[in-house]
Design a protein around this motif. Structure first.
Motif, short mmCIF file in Angstrom:
data_model
loop_
_atom_site.label_atom_id
_atom_site.label_comp_id
_atom_site.label_asym_id
_atom_site.label_seq_id
_atom_site.Cartn_x
_atom_site.Cartn_y
_atom_site.Cartn_z
N LEU A 53 5.47 0.05 -2.31
CA LEU A 53 5.55 1.43 -1.85
C LEU A 53 4.84 2.38 -2.81
CD1 LEU A 53 9.27 1.48 -0.64
CD2 LEU A 53 7.22 1.38 0.79
N PHE A 58 3.75 6.16 -1.53
CA PHE A 58 4.92 6.47 -0.73
C PHE A 58 5.86 7.40 -1.50
CE2 PHE A 58 9.01 5.79 1.26
CZ PHE A 58 8.74 5.44 2.58
N TYR A 176 3.28 4.55 6.30
CA TYR A 176 3.04 5.77 5.52
C TYR A 176 1.54 6.06 5.40
CZ TYR A 176 3.87 9.30 1.92
OH TYR A 176 3.93 10.48 1.22
#
Length: 391
Positions: A53, A58, A176
Motif C-alpha cells: 500500500l 495509499f 487506489y
C-alpha cells in the motif's frame, strides 16, 4: 462470524451496543463519541501488505465518514449537493431503465439456461452506473470496480490471515491507483478546442462543477484528500446497495418475509420488503465509534479510547408488528454522519427488486444456503441463483 452471534460477542474487542435508542444517542453525540475509528482496518495492516500500500502512495486522511474536525460540515455540504432529493428523483427513470434491462437479460438467461444468478445479473451493475453518473464521473471498468469494492471491504472489515491480507492489499493498491488517475483526470482544467464557445463572463455565472472531484478540489481539498473520500464513497455508494438488493432478492425467493415473489411485482410491495430488510438485516448492520473522552452513556461510564460497536439493524422488534413493517431509521446511521445516499439506495433497491420480480416468473431458489459475505460491518449472500419452479 456475524455480528450478534454469541461467539462474536465473547471475543469482540468492542463494547457492543444494541438498543436502538442508545445507538441513536451515541450517533448524536459526536463530541463524545468520535467517528475516528470508523474506517480503520479491523485486522491491522502489517508487514508486506502495508508495504504494498505504501508503494502505491495509499493514504486515507480523515475527510468525511471518519472526520471529527470542523471541516466535516463544509465537505459534507459539497458531497450532499450531488445527492439532493431533486437529483435522486430525477434519476428514477434511469434507475428503472437499467433495472429493467438487467431483469430482462436475466429472464432471457433463465429461459435459455434454466437458471440464473441474480447477484451478478441484476444487483451488481445498476447501482454502480447510477452512482458514477450522479457524481459526474466516467462509467468504466465496472467489473473491476465491483471486485475491488468487495475486496476492500474484506481488507478493512474482515479478518484475513497474512497471506490473504497481502492479496487484498494488492487489490486495494490497484484500486487506489485507478482512483487517483480518475481524480487527476476529473480535476484537470478543461482545455478549449477550436470553435468552442467562449467561457461565460463574470456576469453569467456557470452552473458549477460538473463532477464531485472537481467540486472537492474547488472546495480546497488536496488530491490525497479527494482520493481518500473517493475510495470509500465509490464503494459505499454502490456496493452496499448491491448487497441490499441481493439480500432482499434472496429473502423474497426464499419466501420467508411475508411477501411472495409475485406480490413483489408491485413497486409498493417491493418497497415494503426493502424497508423490512433494512430494519432486520441491512447490508451495513453495525458501525463503530470511539470515546473521545471520559464520558457516560445511559448512566454507564465510558473511558476515553473505548471502542463501541453499534448495532444499526437487527434489533428492532418483531417484523410486521400489527401489520406495520418494522422501523428502519438507523439502517443508514443517524446524526451528522448519516449516509448521504440513503434515499437513493432505498429507491434503487425497490426498483431493481420490482423489475426483477416482474420479469422473472415461476422461479425458486436452487440453493437455499449460499455462502454469505460476513464482515464486521457488511453482510449479503454471495449468490442468489434461481431456476424455474419444479412441478
Amino acid at each position: 462470524m456475524s455480528v450478534g452471534d454469541s461467539s462474536t460477542v465473547a471475543t469482540c474487542p468492542y463494547t457492543v451496543i444494541r438498543q436502538p435508542d442508545v445507538v441513536r444517542e451515541v450517533l448524536h453525540r459526536p463530541e463524545d463519541f468520535s467517528p475516528a475509528n470508523a474506517l480503520l482496518a479491523v485486522t491491522p495492516l502489517r508487514g508486506q501488505a502495508l508495504r504494498v500500500l505504501q508503494r502505491a502512495g495509499f493514504a486515507l486522511p480523515a475527510v468525511l465518514a471518519s472526520n471529527a474536525s470542523p471541516t466535516h460540515a463544509g465537505i459534507r455540504k459539497v458531497v450532499t449537493s450531488f445527492f439532493t432529493p431533486a437529483k435522486v428523483a430525477a434519476a428514477e427513470p434511469r434507475i428503472r431503465q437499467l433495472a429493467r434491462e438487467a431483469a430482462l437479460a436475466a429472464a432471457a438467461c433463465l429461459r435459455s439456461e434454466g437458471s440464473v444468478e441474480l447477484v451478478q445479473s441484476v444487483a451488481a451493475h445498476p447501482p454502480a452506473i447510477v452512482m458514477l453518473e450522479l457524481l459526474g464521473l466516467p462509467v468504466r471498468d465496472l467489473d473491476r470496480l465491483k471486485a475491488w469494492s468487495v475486496e476492500s471491504l474484506e481488507l478493512f472489515w474482515g479478518w484475513p490471515d497474512p497471506g490473504r491480507q497481502l492479496e487484498l492489499a494488492h487489490s486495494a493498491a490497484d484500486f487506489y491507483t485507478w482512483l487517483r488517475g480518475m481524480v487527476l483526470e476529473s480535476i484537470a482544467p478543461a482545455t478549449a478546442s477550436p470553435g468552442d464557445p467562449a467561457p461565460a463572463s463574470a456576469a453569467t455565472p456557470s452552473a458549477g462543477p460538473t463532477n464531485l472531484f472537481r467540486a472537492l478540489a474547488d472546495h480546497g481539498l488536496s488530491t490525497a484528500e479527494i482520493c481518500s473520500l473517493g475510495y470509500f464513497l465509490l464503494i459505499a455508494g454502490q456496493e452496499t446497495t448491491s448487497q441490499l438488493i441481493s439480500t432482499t432478492l434472496f429473502r423474497l425467493a426464499e419466501g420467508s418475509r411475508g411477501i411472495t415473489w409475485d406480490e413483489a411485482a408491485s413497486l409498493a410491495k417491493s418497497r415494503e420488503l426493502v424497508r423490512h430488510i433494512l430494519a432486520t438485516e441491512s447490508s451495513v448492520p453495525s458501525w463503530r465509534r470511539v470515546a473521545a473522552r471520559d464520558t457516560e452513556i445511559q448512566g454507564k461510564a465510558v473511558a476515553a479510547g473505548e471502542e463501541l460497536l453499534l448495532e444499526l439493524t437487527g434489533n428492532h422488534g418483531f417484523p410486521w408488528a400489527d401489520g406495520v413493517p418494522t422501523p428502519y431509521g438507523l439502517a443508514f446511521g443517524s446524526g451528522i454522519h448519516r449516509c448521504l445516499g440513503a434515499k437513493l439506495a432505498e429507491l434503487e433497491a425497490a426498483v431493481v427488486v420490482h423489475q426483477t420480480a416482474s420479469a422473472l416468473k415461476g422461479i425458486e431458489l436452487t440453493e437455499t444456503q449460499p455462502e454469505w459475505l460476513r464482515l464486521l460491518s457488511f453482510q449479503a449472500p454471495g449468490t442468489v441463483t434461481v431456476r424455474r419452479r419444479q412441478q
